[in-house]
Design an enzyme around this catalytic site. Structure first.
Site, PDB file in Angstrom:
ATOM      1  NE  ARG A   1     -34.396 -20.483   8.274  1.00 20.77           N
ATOM      2  CZ  ARG A   1     -34.083 -19.680   7.240  1.00 20.77           C
ATOM      3  NH1 ARG A   1     -34.654 -19.807   6.063  1.00 20.77           N
ATOM      4  NH2 ARG A   1     -33.165 -18.768   7.383  1.00 20.77           N
TER       5      ARG A   1
ATOM      6  CE1 TYR B   1     -33.438 -15.422  -3.346  1.00 21.86           C
ATOM      7  CE2 TYR B   1     -34.715 -13.404  -3.191  1.00 21.86           C
ATOM      8  CZ  TYR B   1     -33.737 -14.239  -2.696  1.00 21.86           C
ATOM      9  OH  TYR B   1     -33.072 -13.891  -1.555  1.00 21.86           O
TER      10      TYR B   1
ATOM     11  CG  ASN C   1     -38.664 -14.119   2.987  1.00 17.87           C
ATOM     12  OD1 ASN C   1     -39.357 -13.149   2.735  1.00 17.87           O
ATOM     13  ND2 ASN C   1     -37.350 -14.052   3.101  1.00 17.87           N
TER      14      ASN C   1
ATOM     15  CD  GLU D   1     -29.608 -18.799   1.469  1.00 19.82           C
ATOM     16  OE1 GLU D   1     -28.592 -18.206   1.099  1.00 19.82           O
ATOM     17  OE2 GLU D   1     -30.506 -18.262   2.131  1.00 19.82           O
ATOM     18  CG  ASP D   2     -32.893 -21.049   3.535  1.00 16.48           C
ATOM     19  OD1 ASP D   2     -32.390 -19.992   3.966  1.00 16.48           O
ATOM     20  OD2 ASP D   2     -33.878 -21.057   2.788  1.00 16.48           O
TER      21      ASP D   2
ATOM     22  CG  ASP E   1     -27.921 -15.227   1.971  1.00 19.04           C
ATOM     23  OD1 ASP E   1     -27.612 -14.041   2.000  1.00 19.04           O
ATOM     24  OD2 ASP E   1     -28.975 -15.653   1.458  1.00 19.04           O
ATOM     25  CG  ASP E   2     -30.333 -17.997   5.731  1.00 18.44           C
ATOM     26  OD1 ASP E   2     -31.283 -17.464   5.160  1.00 18.44           O
ATOM     27  OD2 ASP E   2     -29.791 -19.047   5.327  1.00 18.44           O
TER      28      ASP E   2
ATOM     29  CE  LYS F   1     -31.380 -17.110  -0.783  1.00 19.91           C
ATOM     30  NZ  LYS F   1     -31.515 -15.830  -0.095  1.00 19.91           N
TER      31      LYS F   1
END
Ligand SMILES: NC(=O)c1ccc[n+]([C@@H]2O[C@H](COP(=O)([O-])OP(=O)(O)OC[C@H]3O[C@@H](n4cnc5c(N)ncnc54)[C@H](O)[C@@H]3O)[C@@H](O)[C@H]2O)c1
Ligand SMILES: O=C(O)C[C@H](O)C(=O)O
Ligand SMILES: [Mg+2]
Length: 622
Positions: free
Chosen positions: A195, A142, A463, A284-285, A307-308, A213
């Site tokens: 992203r 991760y 991150n 996600e992302d 999630d973000d 994830k």
């Protein structure tokens, strides 16, 4: 006699295998006099990809992918044999160079490879190793190493994992989903690679984030690994390097946009929910341009969340409430906090909206409370402080733009630098979701020394590690020993001398998304409601004891992730029941769920978490 018979059978099997091998070799050897004779195979789908005799990996043509039911199981770019060799050699040479791969460990990529090979060979063993050593290996599978893995994915790719839907698959997705071998899928994590962490557009290589994830879904939430599906939607890339890279595995065209883009995502959602009506899809992302739009588009009709935007918001709020408690103040003082947020993308705006709502709730949940909560935030993006004087301000950020007269009163202006803002505002909290490594410079941290808080909170949440707005060493040494520190990527605690330790918390959405997913699954709720997300946040906020919080420990250690996930999931189930959204899971129908008390809900959650144990296997003929 029977021994002889056995030997004869063995040798005829051997002979058949040899003949098969010769045919297989001949069919690839174009100089043979027999020409291009096809090889008959008796396998399809993943079986063929996992068979080293017949597997061609990324070299399967589109016709073969269709005929062998493997369309969607490989990245979309069909590679030539020569390209495959070049990719392998590039990877081999890179290893020979023994480059430093990570911030503190030169061998992180090597560790990832070893774990990845185990993942491909034996999932039970892989998850046993991961769960029993989560503190050591979460940073490999991760964040932060997963970022490095995504950056190098075209070189690292060996065996496929998950599904790929590309812009070239429009009109085909409804049948492609049936190429996935599992009849039941509980969790999908999907990305379009636009992203990835703070690393920008990584195109098809972003599949690594979905895989990472889902590793946490299995390890922390006990989702059965046979029922998870990582998905990459390849709509092209705007990454110039990847567009030119001959070894890139994704579509080498610019990203789809507008209606064309939406059509692809719509088709994907329809296809997966048709085959697996009870699945939960975690977005996600996705770049913020699409993250909010897709969330609004789907959240009332599908079981999905981002999630973000939503997971990060909950984790940040829980930490900020911890930071209030760490000052020896009650949580209800939260609306008095002055918060400077650097970064107004999907994560920053998600946090700002949730923090404002939480403050308003604490102040009585009125319109006036909601309006007044707004003045607790100062938002700085790449162009500096956002005020009402800003032209073309992003609609999501507009509610947080500072009023011009109050800005002037504070000695600030449109576009003021982060250091100026911190200097003038003297905030209680400085939170970074900017993807800009080192943004909390010496000047910024010096300015924070004048904070009106007794324990200023510094949250460099970006991150991976090198994108963190500051390191804990910088934060403690410049802003002072009494700060509260929480970063998105893991850091080691800091020795402050005199036997004192500067505690490094990890403010990462990993403390919420697995529990949100598990709770939604087990409640059978058709949507992920605001109330369910809030219940998850409150559960995380209440997890730390008074004693821990006073020591500056405001998040759990990753070694407790299975325990906190179980509790978060139970809180989500409880809220879904309360909101009358819970339709039940398997034999636990909605009426049975309604009868459960708190302890029984926890037991229900625990009993439905998968653990890595070998089951007894028995062979049965078809
Ligand atoms: N810790 C967590 O759980 C968590 C969760 C989600 C995202 N993140 C991290 O947050 C970061 C941002 O994610 P995002 O989706 O919001 O990205 P994004 O690209 O949508 O937004 C980035 C924002 O930062 C701003 N920015 C860029 N340079 C800046 C500078 N010098 N000063 C101030 N602001 C600047 C941009 O203007 C933009 O508003 C990423 O690094 C991501 O890994 C962390
Ligand atoms: O992936 C993470 O570690 C957190 C977050 O989802 C991110 O995008 O940075
Ligand atoms: Mg993310």
């Amino acid at each position: 006699m029977s021994n002889l018979f056995h030997q004869m059978r063995l040798s005829s099997t051997l002979l058949r295998r040899l003949q098969q091998r010769v045919t297989a070799v001949n069919s690839r050897n174009f100089t043979t006099t027999e020409g291009h004779r096809p090889t008959i195979v008796h396998k399809r789908s993943l079986d063929i990809l996992h068979d080293p005799w017949f597997n061609k990996g990324t070299a399967f043509s589109f016709t073969e992918r269709d005929r062998l039911h493997i369309r969607g199981l490989l990245p979309p770019n069909v590679m030539s044999f020569e390209q495959q060799i070049a990719r392998f050699m590039a990877d081999l040479k890179r290893l020979e160079v023994q480059a430093r791969d990570g911030p503190s460990d030169p061998y992180v990529l090597a560790k990832w490879r070893i774990l990845n090979r185990l993942h491909d060979r034996n999932e039970t063993l892989y998850y046993k190793v991961l769960i029993d050593n989560i503190e050591e290996y979460a940073p490999i599978v991760y964040t932060p190493t997963v970022g490095l893995v995504c950056q190098k994915y075209s070189g690292l790719f060996r065996r496929p994992r998950g599904m790929y839907f590309s812009a070239a698959d429009r009109g085909e997705m409804m049948s492609m989903v049936y190429n996935w071998p599992a009849d039941q899928v509980d969790m999908i994590v999907v990305t379009d690679g636009s992203r990835i962490l703070g690393l920008g557009d990584l195109g098809v290589q972003g599949i690594g984030i979905a895989i990472g994830k889902l590793d946490l879904y299995v390890a922390a939430a006990g989702i059965n690994p046979q029922r998870v599906l990582p998905v990459m939607i390849d709509v092209g890339t705007d990454n110039e390097k990847l567009l030119k890279d001959p070894l890139y595995l994704g579509l080498q065209e610019r990203r789809l946009d507008g209606e064309e883009y939406l059509e692809v995502i719509d088709e994907f959602m329809e296809a997966v929910f048709t085959r697996w009506p009870h699945v939960i899809v975690q977005f996600e992302d996705f770049q913020s341009k699409w993250a909010f739009k897709l969330l609004q588009r789907y959240r009332n009709n599908y079981r999905m969340f981002n999630d973000d935007v939503q997971g990060t918001a909950g984790v940040a709020i829980a930490g900020l409430l911890g930071a209030v408690r760490a000052q020896g103040r009650p949580m209800i003082d939260f609306p008095k906090m002055k918060i400077v947020v650097a970064g107004a993308g999907s994560a920053g705006i998600g946090v700002l909206n949730a923090a404002r709502k939480t403050m308003a709730r604490m102040l009585g949940n009125t319109e006036i409370a909601f309006e007044s909560a707004r003045s607790q935030f100062w938002v700085v993006d790449a162009k500096g402080l956002i005020t009402e004087a800003r032209e073309n301000v992003d609609p999501e950020a507009r509610p947080f733009s500072r009023k011009i007269n109050e800005t002037e009163r504070q000695g600030l202006r449109e576009g003021a630098t982060l250091a100026e803002v911190v200097h003038q505002v003297k905030p209680d909290v400085l939170l970074g979701l900017s993807a800009c490594g080192g943004l909390f410079s010496k000047e910024v941290l010096e300015a924070l020394k004048h904070s009106t808080s007794t324990r200023p909170a510094i949250f460099p949440m970006s991150n991976p590690t090198r994108n963190a707005e500051c390191t804990p060493e910088e934060a403690f040494s410049i802003a002072g020993d009494n700060i509260i520190f929480s970063s998105g990527s893991p850091f080691k605690d800091v020795d402050l001398g005199n036997g004192h330790v500067g505690h490094c918390n990890q403010a990462n959405n990993m403390f919420l998304f697995p529990g949100i997913g598990l709770g939604t699954l087990l409640s059978g709720s058709r949507i992920v409601s605001d109330g369910m997300l809030q219940a998850a946040t409150e559960c995380l906020a209440a997890y730390m004891t008074e004693e821990e919080v006073l020591k500056g420990i405001i998040y759990p250690s990753i070694s407790s992730i299975r325990d906190i996930t179980k509790k978060v999931a139970a809180a989500v189930v409880k809220e879904a029941i309360k909101e009358d959204l819970a339709e039940g899971y398997r034999e636990m129908d909605s009426r049975e769920l309604q009868k459960l008390d708190e302890a029984q809900i926890s037991e229900f959650v625990e009993n439905n978490m998968w653990s890595p144990d070998y089951p007894t296997l028995v062979y049965k003929k078809d």
